[in-house]
Each structure stands twice: as structure tokens, then as C-alpha cells.
Scaffold this motif. Structure first.
Motif, mmCIF file in Angstrom:
data_model
loop_
_atom_site.group_PDB
_atom_site.id
_atom_site.type_symbol
_atom_site.label_atom_id
_atom_site.label_comp_id
_atom_site.label_asym_id
_atom_site.label_seq_id
_atom_site.Cartn_x
_atom_site.Cartn_y
_atom_site.Cartn_z
ATOM 1 N N GLU A 1 0.816 -1.219 0.000
ATOM 2 C CA GLU A 1 0.000 0.000 0.000
ATOM 3 C C GLU A 1 0.849 1.269 0.000
ATOM 4 O OE1 GLU A 1 -0.406 -2.602 2.081
ATOM 5 O OE2 GLU A 1 -2.455 -2.660 2.878
ATOM 6 N N ARG B 1 -0.268 -1.171 -7.541
ATOM 7 C CA ARG B 1 -0.431 -2.386 -6.728
ATOM 8 C C ARG B 1 -0.855 -3.562 -7.602
ATOM 9 N NH1 ARG B 1 -3.872 1.072 -2.221
ATOM 10 N NH2 ARG B 1 -2.264 2.687 -2.145
ATOM 11 N N TYR C 1 -2.166 -8.355 -4.285
ATOM 12 C CA TYR C 1 -1.266 -8.069 -3.165
ATOM 13 C C TYR C 1 -1.851 -8.464 -1.814
ATOM 14 C CZ TYR C 1 -3.564 -3.847 -1.315
ATOM 15 O OH TYR C 1 -4.430 -2.979 -0.710
ATOM 16 N N ARG C 2 -3.183 -8.379 -1.678
ATOM 17 C CA ARG C 2 -3.784 -8.720 -0.385
ATOM 18 C C ARG C 2 -3.579 -10.196 -0.040
ATOM 19 N NH1 ARG C 2 -7.901 -5.010 1.190
ATOM 20 N NH2 ARG C 2 -7.695 -3.279 -0.249
ATOM 21 N N GLU D 1 -7.587 -12.709 -9.137
ATOM 22 C CA GLU D 1 -7.830 -13.423 -7.879
ATOM 23 C C GLU D 1 -8.506 -14.759 -8.151
ATOM 24 O OE1 GLU D 1 -9.060 -11.388 -4.137
ATOM 25 O OE2 GLU D 1 -9.236 -9.651 -5.450
ATOM 26 N N TYR E 1 -15.181 -14.964 -11.778
ATOM 27 C CA TYR E 1 -15.683 -13.676 -11.326
ATOM 28 C C TYR E 1 -14.608 -12.636 -11.568
ATOM 29 C CZ TYR E 1 -12.978 -15.062 -7.186
ATOM 30 O OH TYR E 1 -11.981 -15.500 -6.345
ATOM 31 N N ARG F 1 -13.155 -8.690 -10.419
ATOM 32 C CA ARG F 1 -13.184 -7.718 -9.336
ATOM 33 C C ARG F 1 -12.513 -6.444 -9.802
ATOM 34 N NH1 ARG F 1 -11.809 -11.656 -4.161
ATOM 35 N NH2 ARG F 1 -13.932 -12.443 -4.009
ATOM 36 N N HIS G 1 -11.981 -4.538 -2.641
ATOM 37 C CA HIS G 1 -11.827 -4.783 -1.208
ATOM 38 C C HIS G 1 -12.144 -3.548 -0.376
ATOM 39 C CE1 HIS G 1 -10.361 -8.868 -1.701
ATOM 40 N NE2 HIS G 1 -9.749 -8.418 -2.785
ATOM 41 N N ARG G 2 -11.950 -2.377 -0.984
ATOM 42 C CA ARG G 2 -12.333 -1.155 -0.250
ATOM 43 C C ARG G 2 -13.839 -1.137 -0.027
ATOM 44 N NH1 ARG G 2 -7.682 -0.789 1.466
ATOM 45 N NH2 ARG G 2 -6.154 0.669 0.612
ATOM 46 N N SER H 1 -5.555 0.413 -14.374
ATOM 47 C CA SER H 1 -6.058 -0.386 -13.248
ATOM 48 C C SER H 1 -5.091 -0.514 -12.101
ATOM 49 C CB SER H 1 -6.385 -1.794 -13.737
ATOM 50 O OG SER H 1 -7.347 -1.743 -14.726
ATOM 51 N N ARG H 2 -3.805 -0.553 -12.400
ATOM 52 C CA ARG H 2 -2.838 -0.770 -11.329
ATOM 53 C C ARG H 2 -2.921 0.338 -10.283
ATOM 54 N NH1 ARG H 2 2.316 1.271 -15.066
ATOM 55 N NH2 ARG H 2 0.773 1.450 -16.697
ATOM 56 N N TYR H 3 -3.437 1.526 -10.689
ATOM 57 C CA TYR H 3 -3.538 2.652 -9.763
ATOM 58 C C TYR H 3 -4.900 2.731 -9.065
ATOM 59 C CZ TYR H 3 0.491 4.569 -12.356
ATOM 60 O OH TYR H 3 1.715 4.773 -12.935
ATOM 61 N N GLU I 1 -6.799 1.271 -6.724
ATOM 62 C CA GLU I 1 -7.049 1.353 -5.283
ATOM 63 C C GLU I 1 -6.450 2.621 -4.701
ATOM 64 O OE1 GLU I 1 -7.093 -2.313 -2.515
ATOM 65 O OE2 GLU I 1 -5.256 -1.216 -2.023
ATOM 66 N N ASP J 1 -8.332 5.628 -2.631
ATOM 67 C CA ASP J 1 -7.850 6.085 -1.318
ATOM 68 C C ASP J 1 -7.605 7.591 -1.319
ATOM 69 O OD1 ASP J 1 -7.964 3.452 -0.627
ATOM 70 O OD2 ASP J 1 -5.790 3.121 -0.634
#
Lengths: 223, 100, 970
Positions: free
Chosen positions: A12, A17, A21-22, A199, C591, C593, C598-599, C802-804, C806, C810
Motif C-alpha cells: 500500500e 499495486r 497483493y492482499r 484473484e 468472477y 473484481r 476490497h475497499r 487499473s494498477r492505480y 485502489e 484512497d
């Protein structure tokens, strides 16, 4: 880098990311910086593991296509395969995947994770944003054809799918590009899949490997 | 499960492919009759014969053409669309009468 | 609990090929403890303890015991815990396994429903169809009772799911069946250089070599089997799979194999079917008694399981094989009272001599007319032997021979199932009284007894012949395959001896007697398919393995046709019963995502599916949907909200012809779209129906970025690439859906939030106005900004690699804290856009919606030469319009219509509601609906049927909210 430093690197911290990563973090993996992101270096002791699954998603890669693509890459000093659905290593350690008559993807050298150029350097080609559209997984070790046969309808055994071969096919019901890496001791399949489904596929691959004792690993499995 | 030979990717399970309908010549949309257009849009031949069809290899996003016998379901040959389509297609401007 | 440890019926080694006598295994059958050996099947372990009654029949609850010992019949279906219908003659015993019989009321030994058999004459063929057909509803009353009496086993509905999976296998040649034909075919193919997969249903290879006797001395089978196995084991090109059933043939040699909990999907370049043949029974009264078995069942008992099948036996045969069975029984101490040969003078002298040397009586031209039993029918005790006087008829003189075992062989039926699935033709050779197969597909071959070859040396040669054909197809050889023929005729023409008192079973599974089949034809069901459906013959678990041949003969005979003309019913997959778990396997349910997934979970989102994505519907208590959506929508209207719109499709068009291409695909005009501007894009298919929409951004003269709906993007992208495969425009088309993620930052404070993160772009209303497109650096993240107004407030869609994703979320949530930013979900977004009257293609449109019906003609340019749906749009727009999508309002307290509710004009349906919600901003119910053209103007009224009541709604102008668009253009 010292162990103390390693343990302070968390994914993070970076703007970039991996979609996985999780999972790595939850498994207690160690990270190191790579291409301005956190790359898994170690998943713990994997010395006795016969087959490993490694997330290379943050490693650099780019794609170019169009009528000039092949010639442009060659002019930049990269080796370009003679036929579609083949891959070759270039002298700088980058791997060039030829996906059609007019499209190639370039994967950064595995250890450094870096590419010497980007698609923006090829002005007369169309870019392919495979860094973001695709996740990059490496399946490495033994029983790879058997593991993949549980997920995929293409024969990936050595005689049908030798080093340097590429299969664009369906894996666990999603599209994927499987490349049998050339010039490297042992068997290594790079699997590029929809980054949004990373995932999902990660779980499917670990499940398929379980029968053979395969496990997730970091880059230290290779080097 | 049936297999089909993709000109780019080789012999694959038919589940990797998406059918794209028959290869048909489009009548000039700006000058043909309503009937000719309806024929083009809605009707397909349904005889026992060799048909020329569009097929997509989904994992690679590659469209190609297959010749298939509708009786035996045998795929006789597959080839790149450039064999049939090799020059740029242009459309003429619409007839403007009554649209003043 | 008493324990039955008997094993008194065991023979000495080397009998019992499958047994491990060092490993005793105890199990429970019907609550009684028994002992067998590792390697025993349930049936053999019970037989070892002299227990023959294992199950009850389906209809009459007749006692049943083993018939084939090879899983080819339903006589020994047993219940294993929660698993019904296990084949006792195939399922290995395991320590403390709990086994019960099926189809009885009370106990297996004392079944209160056994008297059902006495009512047999009141339950003629088609009984259920004919008795419960009228009056209407009678079946509903009786169904429960009948199912209770006639069911097969019990299901445990509280089962624990187990792990089943699937795996592909690839091979040059697959051989089905490891008898002498399969073994020789595998060896020949492997010697020729092919990779071979040899598949065997039983736990050991060898097929008939493992149990049948092929010569008078009884040595040839063992010798040959040992020799062939040694060669196969030493061959590195042969892989052997035992306990594996090939359950179907599908196109291009796609062959499912079931082994344990795994289904293998084999792709074989060549396939050789050496599946053998099923020994056939003789039809006579009480031919289903325990103790009446196939000859091969008796030899399997002896050689595979070391079971002495009886003390005294009679062998009833229509071929030479019965003689060899008699010798085998005699060798192992069974008193063979007689061999009854239905043929007259057909047996070779050496076999007759061998019988007489052992003192075995031979009756030629005789048959068993009836098997006799003690009361309760639990075991055969004697047979009534009579002279055959004519086809199917016997004399009056009766000779009763005491015995506790009757072995029978009327001949063989090829195991044709896989071949017929592949399209092979089955025809009846009258001279051989046997079905033969022909017209195989190119890469499928046949060998051995399934091919009508029965002599051992010919069988071996036939395997090699088939392998040669396979090698030639593989380009590994070009020799001509040899011709193989067989002079043996093992089938007796008419092994059917109907008895006036019946119980002469044709189909053991379904308790069907000879007269049932004949009666079906007399009732008019001449076609064998109709006979099957009317009588249920062949529908049981054994799928006609024994009933197909006598049925074909009976139907042919009573309809004056040949057996070829009559034929057999279609053989469909699966070949053997398979579990749904095998077909399901380890289910793959992909599926997707978004990077922010996750956020959303951390923020307590209620997730809902959107295609194969999951999206937040809203954030908060899932039980408080309306309140959550209300709060979120008010927040967006008054402050600022953030929604993840990454699932939106994205397509990039680049190249000199990019604008020309856009112009041909979408309805609007794009050639003159300014760089740095967005434009609404509608896609109609060739039928003129609106099937997708999005926003087109012109990034450069030769570069467009266009969004598509979440569910539509794959279709749009495929269509685009297909069109350009024809048009050959100089444009590159790239699906960037997963490459870009996106959020919509919306609300009056959106600009303030974004300004804290963006320093390289002027975000003022003048610098970056409504509908602008631009690229910006958002706190280190390269972003594409679109000023669009889907929810009707000041808003920015921010698209980033996409890599950015999350990190972007934030940053925005962090920067927004000072402005009380809140995330909102897709259900809230649907409400907000409804208030603005924006259509969602596929929710507010259907398969007929053209642009006129949706009031989208402003987005259709008919001055340009072409767009995909242009001509069809012209044609439908020239017709009088019948319906239109309109906005309607209702007072807040009114009954709220739901999507799909009908719009009525009198009795006529004129349309339906497509979207409807209570609008917190307008404090009334708002919705979109298709209405008849005559009530589609503002001020008109439409009538919506809500839960049976008509609700009158007023048609109003769209949008409902902020009609002057002041808020989104702030």
C-alpha cells in the motif's frame, strides 16, 4: 537490502499495486520494490516445493501492434519470433511474445522486472495496455502439463507445447495467454489473464497444484 | 466436443469459438429496396449445403472464415478474412430526396 | 449384533484373481456383520457367505441376486449409506461399510410387498399410463403411494459435498476395453509408434481372458493373458487405466472417462472400441430367481473372486461356451447335473467327449422351460427341462432336475453403445442371429467380439487390424490391414420360451415379461421406440444390455418385420450411470473484481452481481436498502459522493480512420467531434435496435476512447472487430475494459475535492466545462477526466490504469474527508439517473426498441453515408410509431409500480414499466415506462397494473429533476 528494510515494505506504500497483493500479504509474504511497486520476494521456505506459482503482475510489460509492430521491435534491438504464438528471449533478458502477425507483447526481464522501453517509444505502432489489462503469473517447476490439464483443453505436454510455444486459450473458463518460456532451465509457464480475474485464476491454479504439492512463492524461488 | 482449426491458433475445442453468422454481402443500404434489405437482415439460407460463416476465436479475439457443410457439420476449411475482404469498403452518401 | 463369518463358498488359489486373502475386511449388510477379502465386491463377499438374495425388483419386489457379476444388470442395486443404487457386483467392500438392499417393505428377506408379484396380471404393460390417465387429477392422488412402492433407494439430502474434478488427457490412440482384442490393438499401435491409452472398466486387465475358459484343458486364457500383460507393462508408450469407464463418445473422439471422483476428458486422435459383448439370457419362467446366472457370471465368480457358485448346477446354452463353463464348474467341485443345449447336433465332438468323460449328461435340442424355487423364491432349487418342438415352443414331457445353480448363455449382444453414439449403424444378420455394426466415422475403429469376432485367434488379429487402421490415419504406417473373419456362431436364434403363467422376464430391471412386449405391439405400438416408451423396456439402469435383443426379436416377430427393420432404441450417453458430481466437477465460475473491490467490502457495501463482476448496490445495512439509497442519493445531490464505475466497458480506437470508423458504428456524427470533447454514442444493430450506448471521448484527431455498458462491451467490441475485418479501415480497435478502472466523483463539492489533487489542469467551469475531456495528473496518477453528468450533478469520471485503482480511491476518499465525501452504490446511481431521465440500455430498452421509441433521434445523424443500423432505422421510423418510452410520476403515497408491471389501455397491453423508484429529491414516485403512442404526451395518463390494481400515473416531460441541467453544468 537488509531484512529489516524488507519487512517495512508494504504494497500500500505504492500507487501501483498488484491485484493480488492482499493475498500475498495475508499469507505473510515478504516484498521488495520493483518497477515502483511491491513485488513478492519470498513466501517463506519453498526449497522443497516441486511447483510454484509466482505473481509477476507488477513486473513491467508492454504491447505494440499494427503493420509496423514487428519491424519496430526488431529495430529497437529486440528479438522477434518468426511465427505467431511463439516467444523468444532477447539479449537484454526481455521476452517477446508474438501473438499474431501484427502484435507482440514484451515482458520485462524476470529478475529486475524492468523493460528497456515502453509502447510510447514506438510512435508508429498502436499501444496495447497489457500492463493493466492483464495480470502476469508464473507457474514454475514440475507437473505443469498435468496441472494445466485440470484447467485447460489444450495439450501443454512437452512434445505438443515445447519451449517457446504460446497458447491463447481458455483456462478455468477465462481467456488466457500461456507462454512456455524459452532458454531457461526447467519448465516455466507465464500465464497472462484478465487483471480483473486475477484473484479468481490464482485460486484455481493453487487448487489445481495442490494435488502435486504446489504452492505460492516469491521471486526467490527462481533466483 | 467438436474441434475447429483456427487459422491463427490451430485445432481447438469448439467452445473457444463464437459463431458470427453467415458471410453475406450487404446490399447498398442507401439505394436497395426495403425487401432486399429485409432479406439481408432477416433471412438465411437453410439448405443442406456448404455455408461460409464468420467465426471468432474468443481467447485471441481473431475473426476468421469457415466453410462448413450443414448436413455433416464437417468444417471443410478455415481461412483469414483477408482472402475475401482485401480492399477498403466505402459507403455512398444517402439519397437526399425528401430529406430537404 | 451377530456376526456372519463364513466364507464357506471360497475356492482355493489361484482362483480369486482380485482377492488379497491376507487382508480380511468386515462390513455390514442389512445390519448383519460379514467378512470378505480386500478385492471382493459386495456381491462376491456376500456370495462367499452363501448369501444370494441381495435386492428386490423394482415393480414386483421379487428376490434378486447376482446375474452378470459385471455391473451390467440392476439385480444387485444396493444402498450405501446415503448413496443409492450402488452396483453390488462392482463396488468393492471397505472396512465397516454399511450396505442395505433396496425396494422392500419390512426386511429384505421378508418383504411385505412381495405379494405384488401375485397381482402381476392386474398390472399389465402400460398399467400406470392407462390406469392413472383419467379422470383428471387422479395421478396427483396416487403418485405418492406409487412412488413409495416403486422407488429406487433413498437419497440423503443432508449430504456433505465432496471434491470431484475433471482433467483433460491427450493421446494418439485410445483403446476401450482390455480384453484380447484391446490388448493386441494397444500393443500393435504402440509398437507402431503411437502413444496409447488403454481403458478398462474392471479392476484388472484381460477382459474375458481373466474369467472365461477358451479351451478344454483350461490353460490358454491364463497363458495368453500373462503374456500380453507382460508386454503391455513393459511398453513405455502404453498407459493403462483400470476401474475406469468410458461413458460416451462425442464428436472428434472426445471421450469422457470416469475414474473415482475424477472425470477425464480424453482427446484421442484415433479411438479403438474393443468393448466386448454382453452375454444374453434365455427367456423362460422364473429366469430371474437367485441362482440363475449368466455363464460368464459363474466363471467370474470362480476366477475373479474364488466363489464356488453352487453345489449342483445345470448349464443352459445355445453355443459352445456353455460347455466350457460346465467344464470349469466341474473342475471346481460343482456337480454339473446336465448341459442343456438348445441346439440340435451343433456342438463339436471334442466338447461332447469332454462332458461325457466327466460324466456330465447332455441334452441337445432341449431347454429349461421353468425354474423352480421354494416358497418365497429366494433361490432356484430345480429346473423343468423340456424338448424344443418348434420356435419358442416345448413339448409336454417334463424332466425336473434338482440344482441350486443354473448358468445360461443364449449368445451375445455387442456392446454397441459408444459406437452407435458415434453414428455407427446396427443391423441384424439373420444367419448369425446377431447384431453387427458398420459405417463408423473416420477416426473410430472396432475390434473383437463387439465386431462379431469370437474365436480367440481371430479376436487378436482383429485388434491388430484396427490398430493398423489407426496407425495409417496417424501417418505412422501405410500397410494394408489384414482381413479378419470368424466362423463361429454363438447366438441361438430364438431363446424365448413364453410361459402361460408368465414371469418369463425380458427386462429384469423393469420386471417386463415376454407377453408385455407382445401386448405393447398389439396395442398398436409397432415401433421399438414406442414399445420402449409404453412398456419402459430398456429404461432401467442396465439400459437394454439384456432386454434390447429379445425385445427386438419379439417386436419383429409380432409385427412381421425383420429384426434389422425393428432395430434397437437409440443409445445415448451416458453409457453407465454417472453422478451429477462427475458432470459438475470442480465448478469453475469466473468472477471479476475491480481494483477497489476490497475497499467496498471494508466500507460495508452490499454487493450485487453485474455480469461476472460484483458491484456495491449501496453501503450499509442490507436490510435497510431504501433508507441507504435515500441517504446516499441525498448526499450526492447536496455534497459529494464517489462511485466505482470500473465495470464500464472501454474501447480505444486509434489510427487515421478512427473517426470514420466511429461514424460508421455509432448513430451520431463523429467526424467533426472536437478534440477534448465527449459525445453521447448510441449503437444500433443491423435491425435498427438500440443495443448499447456510451460516451465517446476524442483524445486526438486519430484517437477515440469510448465507453460501453458493463454487459454490452464484449458484444460491441466483437461487432467492431468483425465489421472492420470487412471494411479494412486503417484503425486499431482495442478493448481496454480491464486496463482502465474508473470512478465518478459527483456532487456540488466534486470540483473542490478534485482540485486538492489536480494541479496541472484548470478545473474551473470555463477551463474544464461540462462534456469536456482532458488528461490530468491526480496526485501522481495519470488520469483521463470526463466531465459527464449521468447522475445530474457536477461530476467527473476519472479513468486511470487499473494498477492505480485502489490508490486513486484512497486519495479521493482522503481528499474528500474535508467535504464529507461518501461512497455510493450502483442502486443509488440508478435512482439518480432515473431522476434525470437517463435511459439504461437493456433495462429501459428491449429487443425491439428503436431510437424513435426512446426519443433518441437527436443522437441519430441521417446525413452521413452509413451507420450499422441506418437502413433499418429508416424503415422502422417510416412506420407509424406504436409506443414510446415516457416518464411518469405518482404521488409518494401511491402504490409503487415495479419493473415489468404492465401498462394497459382498457384490456390491451400497450407497454410496461422499465424503471421506477421513490425520488427523495422530488418527493414523489418517478418512473419510465413504455406507453401506447396515444398516451405518450406530457399530461396524458397511463394505467399501470400493480398487484392486480390499476394505478393511474401522469406522463411528464423528462428529466424529472433539474430540467434546465443547471446542476450538472455548474
Amino acid at each position: 537490502m537488509s531484512d529489516v528494510m524488507k519487512s517495512t515494505i508494504t504494497p500500500e506504500t505504492y500507487l501501483v499495486r498488484s491485484p493480488l497483493y492482499r493475498l500475498h500479504k495475508a499469507a505473510g509474504a515478504h516484498f521488495d520494490e520493483c518497477s515502483s511497486a511491491a513485488q513478492v520476494t519470498s513466501y517463506g521456505d519453498r526449497s522443497a516445493v516441486s511447483t510454484a506459482l509466482i505473481d509477476l503482475s507488477v513486473n513491467h510489460r508492454f504491447g505494440v501492434r499494427g503493420p509496423n509492430a514487428l519491424a519496430a521491435l526488431a529495430a529497437a534491438g529486440l528479438s522477434v519470433p518468426d511465427k505467431p504464438n511463439q516467444c523468444v528471449n532477447s539479449s537484454n533478458g526481455e521476452t517477446v511474445l508474438r501473438l499474431s502477425n501484427t502484435e507482440c507483447w514484451v515482458l520485462g526481464a524476470m529478475e529486475s522486472g524492468a523493460c528497456s522501453a515502453d509502447s510510447s517509444a514506438f510512435a508508429d505502432c498502436y499501444p496495447v495496455y497489457c500492463q493493466d489489462s492483464h495480470a502476469c503469473l508464473l507457474l514454475s517447476g514440475e507437473h505443469l502439463p498435468d496441472i494445466m490439464a485440470k484447467l485447460c483443453g489444450v495439450d501443454l505436454s512437452e512434445h505438443a507445447f515445447p519451449k517457446g510455444a504460446i497458447a491463447q486459450t481458455s483456462v478455468a473458463r477465462i481467456n488466457a495467454i500461456i507462454s512456455h518460456l524459452p532458454d531457461r532451465e526447467g519448465t516455466h509457464f507465464v500465464i497472462l489473464c484478465d487483471s480483473a480475474a486475477a484473484e479468481y485464476l490464482w485460486g484455481c491454479l493453487l487448487d489445481a497444484m495442490g494435488e502435486f504439492g504446489g504452492q505460492a512463492a516469491g521471486l526467490d524461488y527462481l533466483f | 466436443m467438436k474441434m475447429m482449426n483456427c487459422p491463427l491458433n490451430g485445432l481447438r475445442n469448439i467452445s473457444e469459438f463464437v459463431h458470427g453468422g453467415e458471410v453475406k454481402e450487404m446490399p447498398d443500404p442507401n439505394s436497395c429496396s426495403d425487401d432486399a434489405w429485409a432479406e439481408y437482415v432477416f433471412y438465411t439460407e437453410n439448405g443442406i449445403s456448404v455455408v461460409t460463416e464468420w467465426w471468432l476465436h474468443a481467447p485471441s479475439g481473431y475473426w476468421f472464415i469457415a466453410e462448413r457443410h450443414t448436413g455433416s457439420d464437417e468444417i471443410l476449411k478455415t481461412y483469414d478474412p483477408s482472402v475475401l475482404f482485401n480492399k477498403r469498403v466505402e459507403f455512398s452518401a444517402p439519397v437526399t430526396e425528401g430529406m430537404a | 449384533m451377530t456376526s456372519m463369518i463364513d466364507n464357506s463358498m471360497r475356492l482355493n488359489a489361484p482362483m480369486g484373481l482380485l482377492l488379497n486373502r491376507d487382508n480380511a475386511v468386515e462390513f455390514l449388510f442389512e445390519g448383519q456383520r460379514y467378512q470378505g477379502y480386500a478385492g471382493d465386491c459386495i456381491a462376491s463377499a456376500l456370495l462367499a457367505n452363501d448369501r444370494w438374495l441381495m435386492s428386490r425388483s423394482f415393480k414386483y419386489h421379487r428376490p434378486r441376486g447376482p446375474l452378470t457379476m459385471a455391473g451390467q444388470d440392476a439385480n444387485t442395486l444396493v444402498q450405501l449409506g446415503g448413496d443409492p443404487n450402488a452396483l453390488a457386483d462392482r463396488t468393492p467392500i471397505a472396512p465397516n461399510m454399511q450396505i442395505e438392499g433396496q425396494n422392500y417393505n419390512g426386511t429384505l428377506d421378508k418383504d411385505r410387498d412381495a405379494m405384488l408379484g401375485h397381482f402381476g396380471r392386474f398390472m399389465p404393460v402400460g398399467f400406470y399410463y392407462r390406469s392413472f390417465f383419467k379422470p383428471m387429477g387422479v395421478w396427483d392422488k396416487w403418485e405418492g403411494v406409487i412412488r413409495e412402492k416403486a422407488g429406487l433407494g433413498r437419497l440423503d439430502l443432508n449430504f456433505e459435498p465432496e471434491y470431484y474434478d475433471k482433467k483433460y488427457l491427450f493421446t494418439d490412440v485410445m483403446v476401450v476395453g482390455s480384453g484380447p482384442a484391446g490388448l493386441s490393438a494397444a500393443l500393435k499401435a504402440a509398437d507402431g509408434g503411437a502413444q496409447v491409452l488403454l481403458v478398462e472398466e474392471m479392476p484388472l486387465v484381460g477382459g474375458a481372458l481373466a474369467y472365461n475358459r477358451f479351451d478344454i484343458e483350461g490353460i490358454e486364457a491364463d497363458r495368453l493373458r500373462a503374456e500380453l500383460i507382460a508386454k503391455v507393462e513393459a511398453h513405455d508408450k502404453i498407459t493403462v487405466m483400470v476401474d475406469t469407464v468410458c461413458n460416451a463418445w462425442f464428436t472428434d473422439n472426445y471421450l469422457p472417462l470416469i475414474q473415482g471422483k475424477r472425470l477425464f476428458k480424453v482427446r484421442a486422435k484415433e479411438c479403438i472400441i474393443a468393448s466386448g459383448a454382453y452375454e444374453q439370457h434365455v427367456v423362460f419362467r422364473n429366469n430371474d430367481l437367485p441362482g440363475v446366472v449368466m455363464c460368464s457370471a459363474a466363471t467370474r465368480m470362480m476366477k475373479l473372486y474364488a466363489i464356488k457358485p453352487g453345489q449342483s448346477a445345470v448349464v443352459l446354452t445355445g453355443n459352445d461356451d456353455g460347455y466350457l463353463t460346465a467344464l470349469e464348474l466341474n473342475d471346481h467341485g460343482v456337480n454339473v447335473k446336465a448341459v442343456v443345449d438348445m441346439r440340435e447336433g451343433a456342438a463339436p465332438m471334442d466338447l461332447i467327449d469332454a462332458l461325457s468323460k466327466r460324466g456330465i449328461t447332455l441334452h441337445q435340442g432341449y431347454t429349461v422351460y421353468e425354474a423352480l424355487a421354494e416358497k418365497g423364491n429366494k433361490r432356484v432349487k430345480a429346473v423343468d427341462v423340456r424338448k424344443i418342438t418348434a420356435k419358442g415352443e416345448v413339448g409336454n414331457a417334463s424332466r425336473v432336475i434338482d440344482c441350486d445353480l443354473l448358468c445360461m448363455s443364449a449368445g451375445y449382444m455387442p456392446a454397441y453403445q459408444l459406437l452407435c453414439q458415434a453414428g455407427a449403424q446396427l443391423s441384424y444378420a439373420d444367419d448369425l442371429a446377431e447384431f453387427t455394426l458398420s459405417k463408423l466415422p473416420e477416426h473410430l475403429h472396432i475390434a473383437g467380439s463387439v465386431n462379431g469376432i469370437h474365436q480367440l485367434d481371430s479376436v487378436m488379429a482383429d485388434g491388430q487390424r484396427a490398430a493398423q487402421l489407426a496407425l495409417n490415419n496417424l501417418n505412422l504406417s501405410d500397410e494394408l490391414p489384414g482381413k479378419v473373419s470368424c466362423s463361429v456362431k454363438p447366438n441361438f436364434d430364438w431363446p424365448i420360451f413364453s410361459h402361460p403363467k408368465g414371469k418369463d422376464f425380458v427386462d429384469f430391471d423393469e420386471d417386463l415379461q415376454a407377453k408385455d412386449i407382445v401386448n405393447a405391439t398389439r396395442l398398436g405400438y409397432r415401433d421399438v421406440q414406442l414399445v420402449k416408451r409404453f412398456s419402459t423396456v430398456g429404461m432401467g439402469p442396465s439400459q437394454g444390455r439384456h432386454s434390447a435383443l429379445p425385445t427386438a426379436r419379439l417386436v419383429a416377430n409380432s409385427t412381421d418385420r425383420t429384426v434389422t427393420e425393428t432395430g434397437v432404441t437409440t443409445a445415448r450417453p451416458p453409457f453407465a450411470p454417472e453422478k451429477l458430481a462427475h458432470i459438475a466437477g470442480r465448478i469453475f465460475d469466473p468472477y471479476r473484481r475491480t481494483p477497489m473491490h476490497h475497499r467496498h467490502l471494508e466500507l460495508g457495501a452490499k454487493m450485487i452481481p453485474a455480469g461476472n463482476w460484483r458491484r456495491p448496490a449501496f453501503y450499509g445495512d442490507p436490510n435497510e436498502r431504501d433508507a441507504c439509497i435515500h441517504t446516499e442519493s441525498v448526499h450526492v445531490r447536496n455534497k459529494v459522493g464517489l462511485i466505482d464505475v470500473s465495470t464500464l466497458g472501454g474501447i480505444e480506437l486509434k489510427g487515421p480512420d478512427a473517426a470514420e470508423f466511429m461514424n460508421r458504428i455509432y448513430t451520431f456524427a463523429f467526424l467533426k467531434q472536437p478534440v477534448g470533447k465527449t459525445r453521447y454514442a448510441v449503437y444500433t444493430n443491423e435491425h435498427g435496435v438500440v443495443i448499447d450506448d456510451g460516451v465517446a471521448c476524442r483524445i486526438a484527431e486519430d484517437h477515440f476512447y469510448v465507453t460501453a455498458t458493463t454487459s454490452g462491451v464484449d458484444r460491441v467490441y466483437r461487432d467492431m472487430t468483425k465489421w472492420n475485418a470487412q471494411w479494412r479501415l486503417d484503425v486499431d480497435i482495442l478493448n481496454v475494459t480491464s486496463a482502465y478502472c474508473a470512478v465518478n466523483l459527483a456532487g456540488p463539492d466534486a470540483r473542490k475535492v478534485l482540485e486538492t489533487l489536480v494541479t496541472d489542469t484548470d478545473l474551473s467551469p470555463e477551463g474544464f466545462p461540462f462534456l469536456a475531456y482532458g488528461e490530468a495528473d491526480v496526485a501522481g496518477i495519470p488520469a483521463r477526466l470526463l466531465r459527464v453528468g449521468f447522475v445530474g450533478e457536477l461530476g467527473y469520471e476519472i479513468h486511470v490504469p487499473s494498477r492505480y485503482g485502489e490508490a486513486l480511491w484512497d486519495l479521493l476518499m482522503d481528499a474528500g474527508k474535508a467535504f464529507d465525501i461518501k461512497p455510493f452504490g450502483v442502486e443509488t446511481q440508478r435512482l439518480l439517473r432515473l431522476e434525470k431521465g437517463h435511459v439504461i440500455v437493456s433495462q429501459d430498452t428491449d429487443g425491439m426498441s428503436h431510437p424513435g421509441e426512446l426519443s433518441m433521434t437527436w443522437a441519430v445523424n441521417r446525413k452521413k453515408p452509413f451507420f450499422v443500423g441506418c437502413r433499418s432505422v429508416d424503415i422502422v421510423m417510416a412506420q407509424p410509431q406504436t409506443r414510446k418510452l415516457v416518464g411518469f410520476v405518482l404521488p409518494a403515497e401511491s402504490k409503487k409500480p415495479e419493473e415489468g408491471h404492465l401498462v394497459l389501455e382498457g384490456d390491451a397491453i400497450t407497454g410496461n414499466v422499465t424503471s421506477c423508484e421513490y425520488s427523495p429529491a422530488l418527493k414523489q414516485i418517478v418512473g419510465l415506462a413504455f406507453a401506447g403512442i396515444n398516451s405518450s404526451q406530457p399530461g396524458d395518463h397511463i394505467y399501470i397494473r400493480v398487484d392486480g390494481q390499476l394505478v393511474e400515473a401522469e406522463v411528464v416531460n423528462l428529466p424529472f429533476y433539474d430540467p434546465d441541467n443547471l446542476r450538472q453544468e455548474m
